[in-house]
Design an enzyme around this catalytic site. Sequence first.
Site, PDB file in Angstrom:
ATOM      1  CG  HIS A 270      -1.977   1.036   1.235  1.00 46.07           C
ATOM      2  ND1 HIS A 270      -3.313   0.764   1.434  1.00 46.07           N
ATOM      3  CD2 HIS A 270      -1.907   2.376   1.074  1.00 46.07           C
ATOM      4  CE1 HIS A 270      -4.010   1.891   1.400  1.00 46.07           C
ATOM      5  NE2 HIS A 270      -3.172   2.891   1.190  1.00 46.07           N
TER       6      HIS A 270
ATOM      7  CG  HIS B  41      -1.384   6.170  -2.250  1.00 45.82           C
ATOM      8  ND1 HIS B  41      -2.553   5.921  -2.924  1.00 45.82           N
ATOM      9  CD2 HIS B  41      -1.617   5.817  -0.961  1.00 45.82           C
ATOM     10  CE1 HIS B  41      -3.462   5.451  -2.078  1.00 45.82           C
ATOM     11  NE2 HIS B  41      -2.915   5.377  -0.868  1.00 45.82           N
TER      12      HIS B  41
ATOM     13  CG  ASN C 229       1.923  11.442  -8.002  1.00 49.28           C
ATOM     14  OD1 ASN C 229       2.732  12.251  -8.443  1.00 49.28           O
ATOM     15  ND2 ASN C 229       1.283  10.579  -8.786  1.00 49.28           N
TER      16      ASN C 229
ATOM     17  CB  SER D 188       0.089   5.534  -9.633  1.00 45.92           C
ATOM     18  OG  SER D 188       0.191   6.947  -9.719  1.00 45.92           O
TER      19      SER D 188
ATOM     20  N   PRO E 182      -4.232   7.064 -12.664  1.00 44.09           N
ATOM     21  CG  PRO E 182      -4.842   5.386 -14.139  1.00 44.09           C
ATOM     22  CD  PRO E 182      -5.031   5.839 -12.731  1.00 44.09           C
ATOM     23  NE  ARG E 183      -1.743  13.076 -11.471  1.00 38.93           N
ATOM     24  CZ  ARG E 183      -0.534  13.605 -11.603  1.00 38.93           C
ATOM     25  NH1 ARG E 183      -0.372  14.816 -12.122  1.00 38.93           N
ATOM     26  NH2 ARG E 183       0.532  12.942 -11.213  1.00 38.93           N
TER      27      ARG E 183
ATOM     28  CG  HIS F 264      -7.901   3.810   0.308  1.00 41.43           C
ATOM     29  ND1 HIS F 264      -7.309   3.273  -0.797  1.00 41.43           N
ATOM     30  CD2 HIS F 264      -6.929   4.485   0.987  1.00 41.43           C
ATOM     31  CE1 HIS F 264      -6.022   3.601  -0.791  1.00 41.43           C
ATOM     32  NE2 HIS F 264      -5.754   4.328   0.279  1.00 41.43           N
TER      33      HIS F 264
ATOM     34  CD  GLU G 298      -8.470   6.383   4.179  1.00 45.30           C
ATOM     35  OE1 GLU G 298      -8.908   6.543   3.032  1.00 45.30           O
ATOM     36  OE2 GLU G 298      -7.429   6.916   4.588  1.00 45.30           O
TER      37      GLU G 298
ATOM     38  CG  ASP H 212       0.491   8.751   0.977  1.00 40.69           C
ATOM     39  OD1 ASP H 212       0.408   8.846  -0.253  1.00 40.69           O
ATOM     40  OD2 ASP H 212      -0.465   8.374   1.687  1.00 40.69           O
TER      41      ASP H 212
HETATM   42  C1  6MZ Z   1      -6.967   7.823   0.633  1.00 40.90           C
HETATM   43  C2  6MZ Z   1      -5.000   8.385  -0.410  1.00 40.90           C
HETATM   44  C3  6MZ Z   1      -4.303   8.311   0.814  1.00 40.90           C
HETATM   45  O1  6MZ Z   1      -2.390   7.879  -6.980  1.00 40.90           O
HETATM   46  O2  6MZ Z   1      -1.506  10.130  -7.565  1.00 40.90           O
HETATM   47  N1  6MZ Z   1      -4.119   8.751  -1.339  1.00 40.90           N
HETATM   48  N2  6MZ Z   1      -6.328   8.144  -0.494  1.00 40.90           N
HETATM   49  N3  6MZ Z   1      -6.363   7.738   1.847  1.00 40.90           N
HETATM   50  C4  6MZ Z   1      -5.033   7.970   1.968  1.00 40.90           C
HETATM   51  N4  6MZ Z   1      -4.429   7.875   3.206  1.00 40.90           N
HETATM   52  C5  6MZ Z   1      -4.319   8.905   4.115  1.00 40.90           C
HETATM   53  N5  6MZ Z   1      -3.013   8.611   0.568  1.00 40.90           N
HETATM   54  C6  6MZ Z   1      -2.914   8.878  -0.761  1.00 40.90           C
HETATM   55  O3  6MZ Z   1      -0.991   9.097  -5.317  1.00 40.90           O
HETATM   56  C7  6MZ Z   1      -1.596  10.140  -4.604  1.00 40.90           C
HETATM   57  C8  6MZ Z   1      -3.076   9.912  -4.401  1.00 40.90           C
HETATM   58  O4  6MZ Z   1      -3.307   8.770  -3.554  1.00 40.90           O
HETATM   59  C9  6MZ Z   1      -4.470   8.962  -2.763  1.00 40.90           C
HETATM   60  C10 6MZ Z   1      -4.972  10.366  -3.020  1.00 40.90           C
HETATM   61  O5  6MZ Z   1      -6.039  10.303  -3.934  1.00 40.90           O
HETATM   62  C11 6MZ Z   1      -3.778  11.056  -3.658  1.00 40.90           C
HETATM   63  O6  6MZ Z   1      -4.178  12.086  -4.521  1.00 40.90           O
HETATM   64  P1  6MZ Z   1      -1.228   8.815  -6.877  1.00 40.90           P
HETATM   65  O7  6MZ Z   1       0.057   8.209  -7.334  1.00 40.90           O
END
Ligand code: 6MZ
Length: 352
Positions: free
Chosen positions: A33, A35, A37, A133, A135-136, A228, A231, A309
Amino acid sequence: MSQEITGYCAEALKSLTPSQVEFLQKLPKAELHAHLNGSIPLHLLQELANEYYQASSNDRTATVLPEVVRSGIQTLQDGIQLSDCHEFFALFPAIYALTSNPPALRRAARAVLEHFLSDSDGHPQAAYLELRSTPRETAAMTRRQYVETVLDEVEQYPPERAALIVSLDRRMDAGAAAECIECAISLRNAGRRIVGVDLCGEIKAGNMADFEQHFRRAKEAGLKVTLHIAEVAESPEDETLLLLSFKPDRLGHATYLNEAAKKIVHTYEIPIELCLSSNLITKTVPTLDAHHIRYYLGHNHPIAICTDDILPFRNSLLGEYALLMAQPPLGLGLTEAEIEKVAKMGMECRFL
Ligand code: 6MZ
């Protein structure tokens, strides 16, 4: 360059003996888990920000104001202080401004993979990484190009070390969500290394009933699903039950499940991705002592320890395991045998 660790993880690591740290380093750990970015190493973020500042004066296509980027990056460099989980999502527009074209995204993906998988310090942070990730679509790339760019980097590693999960953001409209799922399915059918899809993003956004068709389609096509879920304490209980009806293969966080939801999770033995520092820093959980990991450990339920993150949280996978080992109140005080079992559960939850 290794990432600086601060906060809960740093304190827990400092309290361990060198042989305890070595034990944790040697343990094969899965990061399931993370992300993309949210996991860019700080040194690369600084580099990308400097290049962005230089280029931004001539850039007429920029969708985020340079002042917003500057203040967001400054906050990330100084270290974040959040009053709640919702503030957290405001950090991403600044990061996104720096990874909005294929070369910058490629560098970000490469650095994140390197952070988790290179063994320059003797031991890699993770034996296996399932990077995720969203996709943007930007002025410089389509969603498909986004995914291909990240995949090109993921596939530099052997299949037993890295794979990609495509995330859907709760804020996405139906067209964007469908495009992401179709893209994930077609690339996977073309032999690219996508193992699953995820639901993430601002916790209160979106109507989850609209997403049902997309996750069903992904499952029918053989992709795994992680969501998710629950939360925050305010996460609606009916939404949680609806998400569980999508038959997810794993869940992210699952902090506030009611009895009915817990029953489903236990019946289907759905593994939970747990991110201890993330929950403490975003204040979705008040203390480590109150963390729901205790409940899942007590029920011998499958879990995977993850970072979420590392950019804003300044944690590491090793640091998250240090939180399991450190004595209370810095950590949970688990034994080596118990931690070994947790790490094994994480490896067993892989989508690969
Ligand atoms: C929910 C989260 C997150 O996808 O652009 N993201 N969504 N809960 C969390 N925990 C606190 N942490 C990150 O990575 C960034 C994106 O991941 C999601 C958010 O939508 C964030 O914009 P990517 O690579």
